[in-house]
Scaffold this motif. Structure first.
Motif, PDB file in Angstrom:
ATOM      1  N   GLU A 160     -99.668  50.554 -74.014  1.00 40.75           N
ATOM      2  CA  GLU A 160     -98.878  49.961 -75.093  1.00 40.75           C
ATOM      3  C   GLU A 160     -98.702  50.950 -76.241  1.00 40.75           C
ATOM      4  N   PHE A 161     -99.745  51.708 -76.528  1.00 47.68           N
ATOM      5  CA  PHE A 161     -99.608  52.736 -77.563  1.00 47.68           C
ATOM      6  C   PHE A 161     -98.569  53.773 -77.157  1.00 47.68           C
ATOM      7  N   ALA A 162     -98.681  54.263 -75.918  1.00 47.48           N
ATOM      8  CA  ALA A 162     -97.783  55.327 -75.467  1.00 47.48           C
ATOM      9  C   ALA A 162     -96.329  54.858 -75.392  1.00 47.48           C
ATOM     10  N   ALA A 163     -96.119  53.551 -75.223  1.00 49.51           N
ATOM     11  CA  ALA A 163     -94.757  53.020 -75.125  1.00 49.51           C
ATOM     12  C   ALA A 163     -94.055  52.923 -76.479  1.00 49.51           C
ATOM     13  N   TYR A 164     -94.812  53.010 -77.560  1.00 48.12           N
ATOM     14  CA  TYR A 164     -94.206  52.946 -78.895  1.00 48.12           C
ATOM     15  C   TYR A 164     -93.350  54.193 -79.123  1.00 48.12           C
ATOM     16  N   PRO A 165     -92.110  54.053 -79.567  1.00 48.46           N
ATOM     17  CA  PRO A 165     -91.215  55.216 -79.704  1.00 48.46           C
ATOM     18  C   PRO A 165     -91.764  56.316 -80.608  1.00 48.46           C
ATOM     19  N   GLY A 166     -92.583  55.953 -81.581  1.00 51.35           N
ATOM     20  CA  GLY A 166     -93.115  56.967 -82.491  1.00 51.35           C
ATOM     21  C   GLY A 166     -94.498  57.470 -82.118  1.00 51.35           C
ATOM     22  N   ALA A 167     -94.961  57.159 -80.902  1.00 52.29           N
ATOM     23  CA  ALA A 167     -96.320  57.527 -80.500  1.00 52.29           C
ATOM     24  C   ALA A 167     -96.549  59.038 -80.544  1.00 52.29           C
ATOM     25  N   ASP A 168     -95.574  59.807 -80.085  1.00 50.01           N
ATOM     26  CA  ASP A 168     -95.742  61.262 -80.084  1.00 50.01           C
ATOM     27  C   ASP A 168     -95.902  61.811 -81.495  1.00 50.01           C
ATOM     28  N   ASP A 169     -95.162  61.244 -82.441  1.00 52.43           N
ATOM     29  CA  ASP A 169     -95.267  61.702 -83.824  1.00 52.43           C
ATOM     30  C   ASP A 169     -96.667  61.407 -84.380  1.00 52.43           C
ATOM     31  N   LEU A 170     -97.178  60.199 -84.103  1.00 50.28           N
ATOM     32  CA  LEU A 170     -98.525  59.856 -84.546  1.00 50.28           C
ATOM     33  C   LEU A 170     -99.561  60.780 -83.907  1.00 50.28           C
ATOM     34  N   SER A 171     -99.440  60.968 -82.599  1.00 54.16           N
ATOM     35  CA  SER A 171    -100.399  61.817 -81.881  1.00 54.16           C
ATOM     36  C   SER A 171    -100.342  63.251 -82.392  1.00 54.16           C
ATOM     37  N   ARG A 172     -99.130  63.756 -82.572  1.00 53.55           N
ATOM     38  CA  ARG A 172     -98.969  65.151 -83.001  1.00 53.55           C
ATOM     39  C   ARG A 172     -99.583  65.377 -84.385  1.00 53.55           C
ATOM     40  N   GLN A 173     -99.414  64.419 -85.289  1.00 50.74           N
ATOM     41  CA  GLN A 173     -99.986  64.576 -86.628  1.00 50.74           C
ATOM     42  C   GLN A 173    -101.513  64.652 -86.569  1.00 50.74           C
ATOM     43  N   LEU A 174    -102.123  63.777 -85.780  1.00 49.04           N
ATOM     44  CA  LEU A 174    -103.583  63.776 -85.670  1.00 49.04           C
ATOM     45  C   LEU A 174    -104.093  65.000 -84.924  1.00 49.04           C
ATOM     46  N   ILE A 175    -103.396  65.404 -83.870  1.00 48.69           N
ATOM     47  CA  ILE A 175    -103.801  66.592 -83.103  1.00 48.69           C
ATOM     48  C   ILE A 175    -103.702  67.840 -83.977  1.00 48.69           C
ATOM     49  N   ASN A 176    -102.599  67.988 -84.683  1.00 51.81           N
ATOM     50  CA  ASN A 176    -102.437  69.180 -85.524  1.00 51.81           C
ATOM     51  C   ASN A 176    -103.525  69.258 -86.586  1.00 51.81           C
ATOM     52  N   GLU A 177    -103.831  68.131 -87.201  1.00 50.50           N
ATOM     53  CA  GLU A 177    -104.861  68.124 -88.231  1.00 50.50           C
ATOM     54  C   GLU A 177    -106.221  68.464 -87.628  1.00 50.50           C
ATOM     55  N   ALA A 178    -106.527  67.906 -86.453  1.00 49.73           N
ATOM     56  CA  ALA A 178    -107.798  68.194 -85.791  1.00 49.73           C
ATOM     57  C   ALA A 178    -107.898  69.662 -85.390  1.00 49.73           C
ATOM     58  N   TYR A 179    -106.818  70.209 -84.873  1.00 47.93           N
ATOM     59  CA  TYR A 179    -106.826  71.625 -84.482  1.00 47.93           C
ATOM     60  C   TYR A 179    -106.961  72.534 -85.701  1.00 47.93           C
ATOM     61  N   ASP A 180    -106.351  72.153 -86.810  1.00 53.77           N
ATOM     62  CA  ASP A 180    -106.526  72.931 -88.044  1.00 53.77           C
ATOM     63  C   ASP A 180    -108.002  73.021 -88.410  1.00 53.77           C
ATOM     64  N   VAL A 181    -108.716  71.902 -88.251  1.00 54.50           N
ATOM     65  CA  VAL A 181    -110.150  71.876 -88.553  1.00 54.50           C
ATOM     66  C   VAL A 181    -110.921  72.755 -87.569  1.00 54.50           C
ATOM     67  N   CYS A 182    -110.691  72.556 -86.277  1.00 53.45           N
ATOM     68  CA  CYS A 182    -111.460  73.264 -85.246  1.00 53.45           C
ATOM     69  C   CYS A 182    -111.234  74.773 -85.310  1.00 53.45           C
ATOM     70  N   GLU A 183    -110.010  75.167 -85.555  1.00 55.62           N
ATOM     71  CA  GLU A 183    -109.716  76.595 -85.641  1.00 55.62           C
ATOM     72  C   GLU A 183    -110.396  77.235 -86.846  1.00 55.62           C
ATOM     73  N   ARG A 184    -110.510  76.510 -87.944  1.00 53.50           N
ATOM     74  CA  ARG A 184    -111.237  77.034 -89.107  1.00 53.50           C
ATOM     75  C   ARG A 184    -112.720  77.224 -88.794  1.00 53.50           C
ATOM     76  N   ASP A 185    -113.225  76.429 -87.847  1.00 46.73           N
ATOM     77  CA  ASP A 185    -114.636  76.549 -87.459  1.00 46.73           C
ATOM     78  C   ASP A 185    -114.833  77.586 -86.355  1.00 46.73           C
ATOM     79  N   GLY A 186    -113.777  78.272 -85.971  1.00 50.30           N
ATOM     80  CA  GLY A 186    -113.873  79.320 -84.965  1.00 50.30           C
ATOM     81  C   GLY A 186    -113.930  78.830 -83.533  1.00 50.30           C
ATOM     82  N   VAL A 187    -113.531  77.595 -83.299  1.00 51.68           N
ATOM     83  CA  VAL A 187    -113.581  77.024 -81.951  1.00 51.68           C
ATOM     84  C   VAL A 187    -112.318  77.413 -81.183  1.00 51.68           C
ATOM     85  N   THR A 188    -112.519  77.893 -79.961  1.00 57.70           N
ATOM     86  CA  THR A 188    -111.402  78.143 -79.058  1.00 57.70           C
ATOM     87  C   THR A 188    -111.186  76.881 -78.234  1.00 57.70           C
ATOM     88  N   MET A 189    -110.104  76.188 -78.471  1.00 55.93           N
ATOM     89  CA  MET A 189    -109.856  74.924 -77.797  1.00 55.93           C
ATOM     90  C   MET A 189    -109.436  75.151 -76.343  1.00 55.93           C
TER      91      MET A 189
END
Length: 329
Positions: free
Chosen positions: A210-239
């Motif tokens: 149901e989440f994935a079927a929402y038309p704006g799901a990718d935008d929500l996911s992308r915002q959270l993923i980008n923010e999380a990756y910004d954090v992890c990369e600052r900590d020197g983590v290779t994802m």
């Protein structure tokens, strides 16, 4: 091989039952008295797959204080907030020769496990495997056999012969284990995944599909993923994945692998149990602050989950305290 599963909940039972079916000796240790009692009364645990073919599987389960065997490998699947107590109560059965494998949600468990196990004998990872605990002694495996995947790594990032033996047993269970030499990147991949799907599905009480079927799901996911990756990369983590690949993973699991699944955080929320949001979104917020980065979206969602928890628990307490209304004659 001899495995002992610490935590006979949804995931612990799935791993343990499948390892047992693959020909291994498997014991279970659990602190939930009602669960232990029910399994003893039944002579095992009832197992279904996708709500069908419910059958009894004989298993051995005891409270931590009653466990005195010496397994080759501990498989740890508890909630983050329960782990310290689990380990304290089971410590008498740990020794320096044993290995430990965990695919718990969130972050915070590795440091606790290292208080009891040697770094080179610690394997941790992530499991994209959907399972539901219907109640004491009753578990439902979601998805076709072999539908799930998992990543794991040695804490030292140097796999030894025993690591490969453990991976081979997991392969027999069709968990499709991917052994990496990137410990933190492996663990944080699931944290990022859960910070999107678990949290949003829980807040809106919807399935992954149901989440994935929402038309704006990718935008929500992308915002959270980008923010999380910004954090992890600052900590020197290779994802393990690129940002785009992580979005693809969220979509594949939500749309194809487990579209009918309610994530574990939702299951906790719906039963008025504390969630692990502080170890998922909250962990990313805390890590970001270490580098003066404000993960605002993750912080906002963490607060929303706690607000929902507080509201639900207050309503449940109010309902329990309300006097019973009897019909007048």
């Amino acid at each position: 091989m001899h495995f002992t599963v610490l935590g006979a909940g949804a995931m612990g039972l799935r791993y343990g039952v499948l390892l047992q079916e693959a020909g291994n000796q498997v014991d279970f240790v659990d602190t939930w008295q009602a669960n232990v009692d029910r399994i003893h009364q039944q002579g095992g645990v009832y197992v279904s797959r996708d709500h069908a073919n419910r059958h009894l599987v004989p298993v051995k389960v005891v409270l931590p204080e009653d466990y005195h065997d010496d397994p080759d490998v501990w498989v740890v699947f508890t909630k983050q907030m329960q782990l310290a107590d689990f380990l304290t109560r089971t410590a008498h059965a740990f020794n320096q020769n044993q290995y430990v494998l965990t695919c718990m949600n969130g972050m915070g468990h590795v440091e606790k496990l290292l208080n009891y196990f040697q770094p080179e004998k610690l394997l941790a990872g992530t499991a994209l495997v959907a399972t539901v605990l219907n109640g004491p002694g009753d578990v439902d495996f979601i998805g076709a056999r072999g539908a799930g995947t998992m990543n794991l790594a040695n804490y030292t990032e140097q796999p030894d012969d025993m690591t490969h033996r453990i991976v081979a047993e997991l392969e027999k269970c069709q968990f499709h284990p991917n052994l990496t030499t990137n410990f933190r990147g492996t663990l944080l991949a699931k944290v990022v995944f859960n910070s999107v799907v678990n949290t949003l599905c829980t807040l809106f009480e919807i399935t992954m599909g149901e989440f994935a079927a929402y038309p704006g799901a990718d935008d929500l996911s992308r915002q959270l993923i980008n923010e999380a990756y910004d954090v992890c990369e600052r900590d020197g983590v290779t994802m393990l994945n690129t940002r785009a690949e992580e979005l693809d993973s969220v979509n594949y699991v939500s749309k194809v692998a487990n579209p009918l699944h309610y994530p574990s955080m939702y299951q906790d929320m719906s039963h008025n149990r504390p969630t692990e949001v502080d170890y998922i979104n909250g962990y990313l917020v805390k890590l970001g602050r270490k580098y003066h980065y404000d993960a605002k979206t993750h912080a906002f969602l963490t607060h929303l989950v706690h607000l929902a928890e507080t509201t639900r628990q207050a309503n449940a307490a109010q309902t329990a305290a309300a006097p019973t209304q009897e019909a007048s004659a």
